[in-house]
Structures are given as C-alpha cells and as structure tokens.
Write a protein that holds these residues in place. Structure first.
Motif, PDB file in Angstrom:
ATOM      1  N   GLU A 135     -15.862 -21.852  -6.117  1.00  0.00           N
ATOM      2  CA  GLU A 135     -16.011 -20.477  -6.604  1.00  0.00           C
ATOM      3  C   GLU A 135     -16.621 -19.578  -5.529  1.00  0.00           C
ATOM      4  O   GLU A 135     -16.211 -18.432  -5.359  1.00  0.00           O
ATOM      5  CB  GLU A 135     -16.871 -20.447  -7.875  1.00  0.00           C
ATOM      6  CG  GLU A 135     -16.200 -21.032  -9.095  1.00  0.00           C
ATOM      7  CD  GLU A 135     -15.192 -20.105  -9.752  1.00  0.00           C
ATOM      8  OE1 GLU A 135     -15.189 -18.881  -9.478  1.00  0.00           O
ATOM      9  OE2 GLU A 135     -14.390 -20.602 -10.565  1.00  0.00           O
ATOM     10  N   GLY A 195     -16.777 -19.695 -14.385  1.00  0.00           N
ATOM     11  CA  GLY A 195     -16.093 -19.063 -13.261  1.00  0.00           C
ATOM     12  C   GLY A 195     -16.845 -17.815 -12.847  1.00  0.00           C
ATOM     13  O   GLY A 195     -17.501 -17.162 -13.655  1.00  0.00           O
ATOM     14  N   TRP A 196     -16.753 -17.515 -11.563  1.00  0.00           N
ATOM     15  CA  TRP A 196     -17.510 -16.417 -10.959  1.00  0.00           C
ATOM     16  C   TRP A 196     -17.341 -15.104 -11.717  1.00  0.00           C
ATOM     17  O   TRP A 196     -18.304 -14.431 -12.052  1.00  0.00           O
ATOM     18  CB  TRP A 196     -17.038 -16.245  -9.517  1.00  0.00           C
ATOM     19  CG  TRP A 196     -17.888 -15.376  -8.662  1.00  0.00           C
ATOM     20  CD1 TRP A 196     -17.866 -14.016  -8.586  1.00  0.00           C
ATOM     21  CD2 TRP A 196     -18.895 -15.806  -7.749  1.00  0.00           C
ATOM     22  NE1 TRP A 196     -18.780 -13.576  -7.677  1.00  0.00           N
ATOM     23  CE2 TRP A 196     -19.422 -14.663  -7.138  1.00  0.00           C
ATOM     24  CE3 TRP A 196     -19.375 -17.058  -7.367  1.00  0.00           C
ATOM     25  CZ2 TRP A 196     -20.422 -14.716  -6.172  1.00  0.00           C
ATOM     26  CZ3 TRP A 196     -20.367 -17.112  -6.403  1.00  0.00           C
ATOM     27  CH2 TRP A 196     -20.886 -15.953  -5.823  1.00  0.00           C
TER      28      TRP A 196
END
Length: 185
Positions: free
Chosen positions: A111, A29-30
C-alpha cells in the motif's frame, strides 16, 4: 525537564493515531482510511486527528515511514549475523519467510509503495529509507568482497520486494535464494 501531563497526553494520542493507521492500512486499504475511521479506531474524536496532523494522508505517511524504518532495521540486524555473502542472502530470505505477501506487514509495504507513486513527498521518504538500507547493505557486500556491491544490493533488495509481492498474488513460489546466492558467490 520532565514532560508536562498535557504533552504526554498529546504524544500518547499521536502514537494511538499512528498505531491505528498501521492497523487500518492493511485491513481497508490506503484510500479507505478516513478521518472518521481513523479517529474511531484510535478512540478519539475526528477533530483530534486534525489537531495533531494536517491531514489523514499525513498520519498514514508518518505511520508507514516509521513502520518501514523499523522493518528494514530488523533485516539489517539479520544481515549483521551473516559471515559470508551467501549466508547474507540466506539470512535475508529467512527473515522474510514469515511474510505471506497477504499478511498485514506485507500489505503495508504494498500500500505504501502504491501510495508513493501518487504522493511525491511519500515517494521521497520511501526512496530515502530504501536508499539508506541499500547503502548499508552495499557497504556490507563491499566489505565482504562482492563485485558491484551497489548494483547487487539494489537487485537483492528488489528481489525480496518482488518475492513478497508475488507471494501475495498466490501460487507456489520457487526458492529465489538459490538463484540469488549465485550473485554473491
């Protein structure tokens, strides 16, 4: 003039950092991609990350912008092989059949879209990429006699994004292509 060895090493390190970002975004995830994690994946020290980029966000932004340009370029190539608007819709949806919505490429887009809602610079870059894609698609549709090509290109592009987003959420998806063929027929 040939590239110096130092410049070649610097370019190679930047490429490794960008590649590491593209691997890490769908995995973690970012917001979970830190300098340390990025440096570790790229095989460099954390200080090297900030030598080449002003921030981790800058690495992530550049990585996804390049990835998105490449991915949308591939879809454009698929469209060029279509002879009719209906074939174009079929080709567009066939080109995304390999994406589950939970695969790395789909997650990178999701994302990036989410990050773009919080980062004006990234939002502008993503909007430019999508606008360029829609513009070329709009021209293709106009050349093939589709009414309202600008709106049609926008709806078809958004439909593909939506289908991929829904695939990632699970469940059976009805065929969207059949419905969208009617827009261009």
């Amino acid at each position: 003039m040939p590239e110096s060895p130092a410049a070649a090493r610097g370019r190679e390190v930047r490429e490794r950092l960008l590649a590491a970002a593209i691997e890490l975004i769908p995995e973690r995830g970012w917001t979970a991609v830190s300098t340390r994690v990025l440096a570790e994946r790229a095989g460099v020290t954390p200080s090297v990350v900030h030598y080449h980029f002003p921030s981790v966000t800058a690495v992530l932004n550049e990585a996804v912008v390049g990835f998105m340009r490449q991915a949308l370029g591939e879809v454009e190539g698929v469209l060029e092989s279509a002879a009719t608007p209906v074939e174009a819709v079929d080709a567009m949806f066939a080109s995304v059949d390999r994406y589950t919505g939970a695969d790395p490429a789909s997650l990178i887009f999701v994302e990036a879209y989410l990050a773009a809602t919080r980062d004006e610079h990234l939002r502008d870059q993503v909007a430019q990429i999508l606008g360029e894609f829609r513009g070329r698609f709009e021209s293709w549709l106009a050349d093939h006699g589709v009414p309202a090509p600008e709106a049609t290109a926008a709806v078809l592009a958004a439909a593909v994004d939506g289908v991929l987003l829904h695939r990632g959420l699970g469940g059976d998806q009805p065929s969207s292509a059949e419905v969208l063929r009617r827009l261009v027929a």
